[in-house]
Each structure stands twice: as structure tokens, then as C-alpha cells.
Design a protein around this motif. Structure first.
Motif, PDB file in Angstrom:
ATOM      1  N   GLY A  24       0.788  -1.216   0.000  1.00  0.00           N
ATOM      2  CA  GLY A  24       0.000   0.000   0.000  1.00  0.00           C
ATOM      3  C   GLY A  24       0.827   1.276   0.000  1.00  0.00           C
ATOM      4  N   HIS A  25       2.129   1.203   0.200  1.00  0.00           N
ATOM      5  CA  HIS A  25       2.972   2.392   0.189  1.00  0.00           C
ATOM      6  C   HIS A  25       3.456   2.689  -1.236  1.00  0.00           C
ATOM      7  CE1 HIS A  25       3.025   1.910   4.519  1.00  0.00           C
ATOM      8  NE2 HIS A  25       3.562   3.126   4.609  1.00  0.00           N
ATOM      9  N   ALA A  26       3.489   3.951  -1.552  1.00  0.00           N
ATOM     10  CA  ALA A  26       3.915   4.372  -2.890  1.00  0.00           C
ATOM     11  C   ALA A  26       5.437   4.263  -3.020  1.00  0.00           C
ATOM     12  CB  ALA A  26       3.475   5.806  -3.142  1.00  0.00           C
ATOM     13  N   ILE A  27       5.877   4.057  -4.220  1.00  0.00           N
ATOM     14  CA  ILE A  27       7.314   4.011  -4.504  1.00  0.00           C
ATOM     15  C   ILE A  27       7.831   5.451  -4.480  1.00  0.00           C
ATOM     16  CG2 ILE A  27       9.033   3.448  -6.247  1.00  0.00           C
ATOM     17  CD1 ILE A  27       7.144   1.218  -7.174  1.00  0.00           C
ATOM     18  N   PRO A  28       8.867   5.730  -3.683  1.00  0.00           N
ATOM     19  CA  PRO A  28       9.380   7.106  -3.608  1.00  0.00           C
ATOM     20  C   PRO A  28      10.201   7.486  -4.844  1.00  0.00           C
ATOM     21  CG  PRO A  28      10.701   5.644  -2.239  1.00  0.00           C
ATOM     22  CD  PRO A  28       9.561   4.821  -2.782  1.00  0.00           C
ATOM     23  N   HIS A  29      10.264   8.794  -5.084  1.00  0.00           N
ATOM     24  CA  HIS A  29      11.095   9.365  -6.158  1.00  0.00           C
ATOM     25  C   HIS A  29      10.816   8.695  -7.517  1.00  0.00           C
ATOM     26  CE1 HIS A  29      13.298  11.296  -2.928  1.00  0.00           C
ATOM     27  NE2 HIS A  29      13.499  10.120  -2.372  1.00  0.00           N
ATOM     28  N   LYS A  30       9.555   8.608  -7.863  1.00  0.00           N
ATOM     29  CA  LYS A  30       9.177   7.932  -9.111  1.00  0.00           C
ATOM     30  C   LYS A  30       9.800   8.591 -10.345  1.00  0.00           C
ATOM     31  CE  LYS A  30       4.774   5.851  -7.947  1.00  0.00           C
ATOM     32  NZ  LYS A  30       3.330   5.845  -8.225  1.00  0.00           N
ATOM     33  N   ALA A  31       9.963   9.890 -10.318  1.00  0.00           N
ATOM     34  CA  ALA A  31      10.496  10.582 -11.500  1.00  0.00           C
ATOM     35  C   ALA A  31      11.901  10.078 -11.834  1.00  0.00           C
ATOM     36  CB  ALA A  31      10.509  12.088 -11.265  1.00  0.00           C
ATOM     37  N   ILE A  32      12.739   9.919 -10.821  1.00  0.00           N
ATOM     38  CA  ILE A  32      14.102   9.430 -11.061  1.00  0.00           C
ATOM     39  C   ILE A  32      14.057   8.002 -11.605  1.00  0.00           C
ATOM     40  CG2 ILE A  32      16.337   8.906 -10.007  1.00  0.00           C
ATOM     41  CD1 ILE A  32      15.740  11.095  -7.949  1.00  0.00           C
ATOM     42  N   LEU A  33      13.169   7.188 -11.047  1.00  0.00           N
ATOM     43  CA  LEU A  33      13.032   5.806 -11.503  1.00  0.00           C
ATOM     44  C   LEU A  33      12.551   5.757 -12.948  1.00  0.00           C
ATOM     45  CD1 LEU A  33      13.303   2.853 -10.668  1.00  0.00           C
ATOM     46  CD2 LEU A  33      10.938   2.950  -9.884  1.00  0.00           C
ATOM     47  N   PHE A  34      11.591   6.613 -13.300  1.00  0.00           N
ATOM     48  CA  PHE A  34      11.092   6.635 -14.672  1.00  0.00           C
ATOM     49  C   PHE A  34      12.158   7.136 -15.648  1.00  0.00           C
ATOM     50  CE2 PHE A  34       6.485   7.023 -13.040  1.00  0.00           C
ATOM     51  CZ  PHE A  34       6.377   5.644 -12.974  1.00  0.00           C
ATOM     52  N   ILE A  35      12.975   8.084 -15.216  1.00  0.00           N
ATOM     53  CA  ILE A  35      14.085   8.545 -16.063  1.00  0.00           C
ATOM     54  C   ILE A  35      15.061   7.394 -16.300  1.00  0.00           C
ATOM     55  CG2 ILE A  35      16.113  10.051 -16.131  1.00  0.00           C
ATOM     56  CD1 ILE A  35      14.361  12.164 -14.676  1.00  0.00           C
ATOM     57  N   THR A  36      15.358   6.638 -15.239  1.00  0.00           N
ATOM     58  CA  THR A  36      16.248   5.478 -15.365  1.00  0.00           C
ATOM     59  C   THR A  36      15.683   4.481 -16.363  1.00  0.00           C
ATOM     60  OG1 THR A  36      17.007   5.740 -13.092  1.00  0.00           O
ATOM     61  CG2 THR A  36      17.326   3.581 -14.094  1.00  0.00           C
ATOM     62  N   TRP A  37      14.416   4.158 -16.227  1.00  0.00           N
ATOM     63  CA  TRP A  37      13.785   3.210 -17.147  1.00  0.00           C
ATOM     64  C   TRP A  37      13.780   3.740 -18.581  1.00  0.00           C
ATOM     65  CZ3 TRP A  37       8.982   1.912 -13.664  1.00  0.00           C
ATOM     66  CH2 TRP A  37       9.388   1.037 -12.644  1.00  0.00           C
ATOM     67  N   GLY A  38      13.510   5.025 -18.740  1.00  0.00           N
ATOM     68  CA  GLY A  38      13.525   5.618 -20.080  1.00  0.00           C
ATOM     69  C   GLY A  38      14.905   5.543 -20.721  1.00  0.00           C
ATOM     70  N   LEU A  39      15.938   5.812 -19.922  1.00  0.00           N
ATOM     71  CA  LEU A  39      17.303   5.719 -20.442  1.00  0.00           C
ATOM     72  C   LEU A  39      17.651   4.286 -20.828  1.00  0.00           C
ATOM     73  CD1 LEU A  39      19.113   8.176 -18.011  1.00  0.00           C
ATOM     74  CD2 LEU A  39      18.776   8.487 -20.470  1.00  0.00           C
ATOM     75  N   MET A  40      17.222   3.326 -20.033  1.00  0.00           N
ATOM     76  CA  MET A  40      17.502   1.923 -20.367  1.00  0.00           C
ATOM     77  C   MET A  40      16.777   1.520 -21.656  1.00  0.00           C
ATOM     78  SD  MET A  40      19.707   0.722 -18.414  1.00  0.00           S
ATOM     79  CE  MET A  40      20.548   1.367 -17.006  1.00  0.00           C
ATOM     80  N   LEU A  41      15.530   1.955 -21.810  1.00  0.00           N
ATOM     81  CA  LEU A  41      14.794   1.658 -23.048  1.00  0.00           C
ATOM     82  C   LEU A  41      15.469   2.323 -24.258  1.00  0.00           C
ATOM     83  CD1 LEU A  41      11.082   1.961 -21.899  1.00  0.00           C
ATOM     84  CD2 LEU A  41      12.209  -0.085 -22.790  1.00  0.00           C
ATOM     85  N   LEU A  42      15.913   3.554 -24.082  1.00  0.00           N
ATOM     86  CA  LEU A  42      16.596   4.257 -25.166  1.00  0.00           C
ATOM     87  C   LEU A  42      17.922   3.581 -25.510  1.00  0.00           C
ATOM     88  CD1 LEU A  42      16.279   6.663 -27.040  1.00  0.00           C
ATOM     89  CD2 LEU A  42      17.388   8.072 -25.294  1.00  0.00           C
ATOM     90  N   SER A  43      18.614   3.066 -24.501  1.00  0.00           N
ATOM     91  CA  SER A  43      19.863   2.337 -24.736  1.00  0.00           C
ATOM     92  C   SER A  43      19.603   1.065 -25.544  1.00  0.00           C
ATOM     93  CB  SER A  43      20.526   1.996 -23.403  1.00  0.00           C
ATOM     94  OG  SER A  43      21.666   1.207 -23.598  1.00  0.00           O
ATOM     95  N   ILE A  44      18.530   0.370 -25.209  1.00  0.00           N
ATOM     96  CA  ILE A  44      18.159  -0.840 -25.965  1.00  0.00           C
ATOM     97  C   ILE A  44      17.861  -0.473 -27.419  1.00  0.00           C
ATOM     98  CG2 ILE A  44      16.392  -2.635 -26.216  1.00  0.00           C
ATOM     99  CD1 ILE A  44      16.144  -2.519 -23.093  1.00  0.00           C
ATOM    100  N   PHE A  45      17.114   0.603 -27.614  1.00  0.00           N
ATOM    101  CA  PHE A  45      16.762   1.048 -28.960  1.00  0.00           C
ATOM    102  C   PHE A  45      18.016   1.406 -29.769  1.00  0.00           C
ATOM    103  CE2 PHE A  45      15.505   4.567 -31.832  1.00  0.00           C
ATOM    104  CZ  PHE A  45      14.625   3.865 -32.648  1.00  0.00           C
ATOM    105  N   CYS A  46      18.928   2.170 -29.159  1.00  0.00           N
ATOM    106  CA  CYS A  46      20.176   2.531 -29.849  1.00  0.00           C
ATOM    107  C   CYS A  46      21.014   1.291 -30.142  1.00  0.00           C
ATOM    108  CB  CYS A  46      20.980   3.526 -29.016  1.00  0.00           C
ATOM    109  SG  CYS A  46      20.271   5.168 -28.971  1.00  0.00           S
TER     110      CYS A  46
END
Length: 127
Positions: free
Chosen positions: A43-65
Motif C-alpha cells: 500500500g505504500h507508494a514508490i518514492p522518487h518515481k520521476a528518477i526511476l522513470f528517467i532510469t527506465w527511459g534511459l535503459m529503453l533508449l539504450s536498448i533502442f540505440c
């Protein structure tokens, strides 16, 4: 094709594949086990979601490149044996350092390392 050139292409391909694998693994593990890693109660929210989403976006972009670098590498090797019969120009020297490969491979590396840095920042913020 000379043996050293073959080894250079093999090395470049191996690096591209390993970074794709590491990016995919990082993405999958953090997405799957983030609550277990942070030991969050239900029931507790994941803290600092923006940083986590940036990390995931960078990993997806790395896979694409990485996929684009893999395609460029394959296309360069495929074109190595094609002779342009319409011109008398000498054939181009192929190399894993050709710009069509180098741009995507370097982008993949830089973006992957930025993703790892962001993951470290995320873990540091959550401790």
C-alpha cells in the motif's frame, strides 16, 4: 575480409549485445523487484518515481540505440561484398568505426552509463 577486421566486428557486436542484455536486465529487475529492494510495506507508494522513470527511459533508449547499432553493423557487413558496377570508384573500406555504426554504438554506451548513474542516484535517494 582480414582476420583482424573480423575480430573487430565480432568485438563490436559482442559489446552491443552485452549492453542490450544489461539494459534489459536492469529494466526487468528494477521493475519487478523494486518494492522488495526498497522493502516497502503493501500500500505504500514508490518514492522518487520521476528518477526511476528517467532510469527506465534511459535503459529503453539504450536498448533502442543498441538495436540500431546492431542493424548498422549487419548492414555494413552485408554491403562489404557488393561491388558498384556503375562506377569505377574503389570500394569503400568497411570498419566497425564507420559513422553509421559509431553514432548508434556510442549513443548506446553513453545512454546506458547515464541510466546506471540515474539508478545509483535513485538508490541513494531512497536510502
Amino acid at each position: 575480409m582480414e582476420e583482424p577486421l573480423k575480430k573487430a566486428f565480432d568485438g563490436a557486436l559482442d559489446l552491443i549485445k552485452q549492453l542490450i542484455t544489461l539494459s534489459t536486465g536492469t529494466l526487468a529487475l528494477t521493475a519487478t523487484f523494486i518494492k522488495d529492494i526498497l522493502k516497502l510495506p503493501d500500500g505504500h507508494a514508490i518514492p522518487h518515481k520521476a528518477i526511476l522513470f528517467i532510469t527506465w527511459g534511459l535503459m529503453l533508449l539504450s536498448i533502442f540505440c543498441g538495436l540500431l547499432a546492431h542493424g548498422a553493423l549487419t548492414g555494413t557487413l552485408e554491403g562489404a561484398d557488393i561491388v558498384n558496377l556503375q562506377t569505377s570508384a574503389p570500394p569503400k573500406r568497411i570498419s566497425p568505426y564507420n559513422s553509421n555504426i559509431r553514432i548508434w554504438a556510442m549513443s548506446q554506451c553513453v545512454i546506458f552509463y547515464l541510466g546506471i548513474v540515474m539508478l545509483i542516484v535513485y538508490v541513494g535517494c531512497c536510502l
